[in-house]
Design an enzyme around this catalytic site. Sequence first.
Site: not given
Length: 212
Positions: A120, A138
């Site tokens: 991420k 997320d």
Amino acid sequence: MKKNEIEPFFATLQAANPEPETELEYATPFELLAAVLLSAQATDVGVNKATRKLFPVANTPQAILDLGIEGLEGYIKTIGLYRSKAKHLMEACRMLVDLHGGEVPKTRAELEALPGVGRKTANVVLNVAFGEPTMAVDTHIFRVGNRTGLAPGKTPLEVEQKLMKRVPAEFRLHAHHWLILHGRYVCVARKPMCWKCAVAPYCDYKPKTPAP
Ligand code: SF4
């Protein structure tokens, strides 16, 4: 969400916010990387408060190394998990200095090799600092992708891969910001505010939340 609904879904989000930006404050790729590293399980507001004091003093890998771990902790101890974040950031700075001439590398493999940097974080840096059309999934994007039917998946990686496949090329660069902001302010976790949601006509979620 049907294929032909995806274009108007993003066109609507784009019209409301043509140039979406991260809410983390940064001025260089390294500042962005450091801010993202500090932001896991913390709010952007909390990270900004700390980095507003840290970055004027140290905003390069070498300068952070020069602070030493205790010096660094002093700036970030208002942020959750600050001890392990300080350790990761110091180790990442060491690698940046030793292997990359103090610069933030531009490939996923090199970014993910840095301590504390997962998929991420690498996606955020590639997208925001280097303009690559990546999807940093997320908790907000994971929820919005599933709820709306845009990119259903059991894991963040599955949602990311669906987004890469389904989001039209013209929206890919900014898609993850539009989805994060939508999830943060409208399609919120507890009770999505469907009554004031501009993309409700394209969203699969049922039943829609009525106006209070
Ligand atoms: S209609 Fe409701 S569930 Fe669908 S995107 Fe909007 S806020 Fe989220």
